[in-house]
Design an enzyme around this catalytic site. Structure first.
Site, PDB file in Angstrom:
ATOM      1  N   CYS A 190       0.836  -1.199   0.000  1.00  0.00           N
ATOM      2  CA  CYS A 190       0.000   0.000   0.000  1.00  0.00           C
ATOM      3  C   CYS A 190       0.872   1.252   0.000  1.00  0.00           C
ATOM      4  O   CYS A 190       1.868   1.338   0.732  1.00  0.00           O
ATOM      5  CB  CYS A 190      -0.912  -0.012   1.221  1.00  0.00           C
ATOM      6  SG  CYS A 190      -1.871   1.510   1.424  1.00  0.00           S
ATOM      7  N   ASP A 197       0.092  -6.148  -0.330  1.00  0.00           N
ATOM      8  CA  ASP A 197      -1.023  -6.451  -1.227  1.00  0.00           C
ATOM      9  C   ASP A 197      -0.616  -7.660  -2.062  1.00  0.00           C
ATOM     10  O   ASP A 197       0.420  -7.635  -2.737  1.00  0.00           O
ATOM     11  CB  ASP A 197      -1.325  -5.266  -2.156  1.00  0.00           C
ATOM     12  CG  ASP A 197      -1.795  -4.030  -1.403  1.00  0.00           C
ATOM     13  OD1 ASP A 197      -2.533  -4.199  -0.415  1.00  0.00           O
ATOM     14  OD2 ASP A 197      -1.424  -2.919  -1.806  1.00  0.00           O
TER      15      ASP A 197
END
Length: 282
Positions: A190, A197
């Protein structure tokens, strides 16, 4: 780290900050991030983008009250056009959806129209929304990306910092091939919180053959890279187009869910049609 990580346009985001959870409808909770933050450094101009596509969102934690106060639940499918001025910041999307929890709506279509209107306003672009009852999706099989998986290579990797160097001279021969390559090793972070992620990526192209080892090394180099999902996909598309120069190219990533949402962006310059069935990690 991305060059725009501290940009003033990101300063007001709730992402990475302590927040209150509201359970009555509040459209102001939605926050957008200008797509230009990522596109400008890549030399991508809004009036001359080399791709089309959408950001596909799946909403797994969507609930509201009907006119009599009985809770309703649904799975939502949202598609946000690539031409929108903003992408939707995911934590704000989650907080916004939570605000439906104790709000009464007359019917399902009112909920759908509300979502469509608010998301379109925030993104400053076209958004479509579909809502599904749970029994409509029960028994839906787990999907998979068609193509050849490039992950099982016997190679040594000791660099996890993002670089396009691996794509230098990554094509060989003059023969034109058409193939679809898949990797489940995509991991980025992120932009704001640096939380991981996790995603799977499908790359479909027509052109000179791309060296699979170099491609895998390039994808693994995202492991310490901080960018939003949508930005990573556009960066990958742009880098492949620039260095490998395929005639046709499609890049599609499906990320694991967080906060009841998953984000699945795709970009293409061909007639690519993405599968919207969730993958095994979703």
């Amino acid at each position: 780290m991305s060059s725009y990580a501290n940009h003033q346009a990101l300063a007001g985001l709730t992402l990475g900050k302590s927040t209150d959870y509201r359970d009555t409808y509040d459209a102001s909770l939605l926050q957008g991030v200008p797509r230009s933050l990522n596109r400008d450094p890549l030399g991508l101009k809004a009036d001359n983008l080399p791709f089309h596509g959408t950001d596909i969102w799946t909403l797994y934690e969507l609930s509201w009250l009907n006119a009599k106060g009985l809770p309703q639940v649904a799975v939502g499918h949202v598609e946000l056009e690539y031409t929108s001025v903003n992408l939707i910041e995911s934590k704000s999307f989650k907080l916004y959806l939570n605000s439906f929890n104790q709000t009464r709506f007359n019917n399902w279509d009112e909920v759908r129209q509300t979502l469509e209107r608010d998301l379109s306003t925030c993104a400053q672009g076209k958004v479509s929304v579909a809502l599904y009852r749970l029994d409509e999706l029960e028994g839906q099989p787990i999907g998979h990306f068609n193509g050849t998986c490039i992950d099982d290579q016997d190679i040594t990797i000791d660099n996890y910092e993002f670089t396009t160097d691996y794509l230098e001279n990554a094509t060989s021969g003059e023969k034109v091939v058409e193939e679809t390559l898949v990797s489940h090793l995509l991991k980025s972070n992120c932009l704001i919180t640096h939380q991981p992620d996790w995603g799977s990526i499908q790359i479909q192209y027509r052109g000179r053959q791309i060296d699979r080892e170099k491609l895998l090394r390039y994808l693994v180099s995202f492991r310490h890279h901080n960018e939003f999902h949508e930005q990573c996909v556009e960066r990958i598309f742009n880098d492949l187009l620039r260095f490998c120069q395929p005639e046709k190219l499609s890049v599609y990533a499906r990320y694991t869910r967080r906060g009841g949402l998953d984000i699945n962006p795709w970009r293409s310059n061909s007639d690519f049609v993405p599968s919207t069935t969730r993958l095994v990690r979703q």
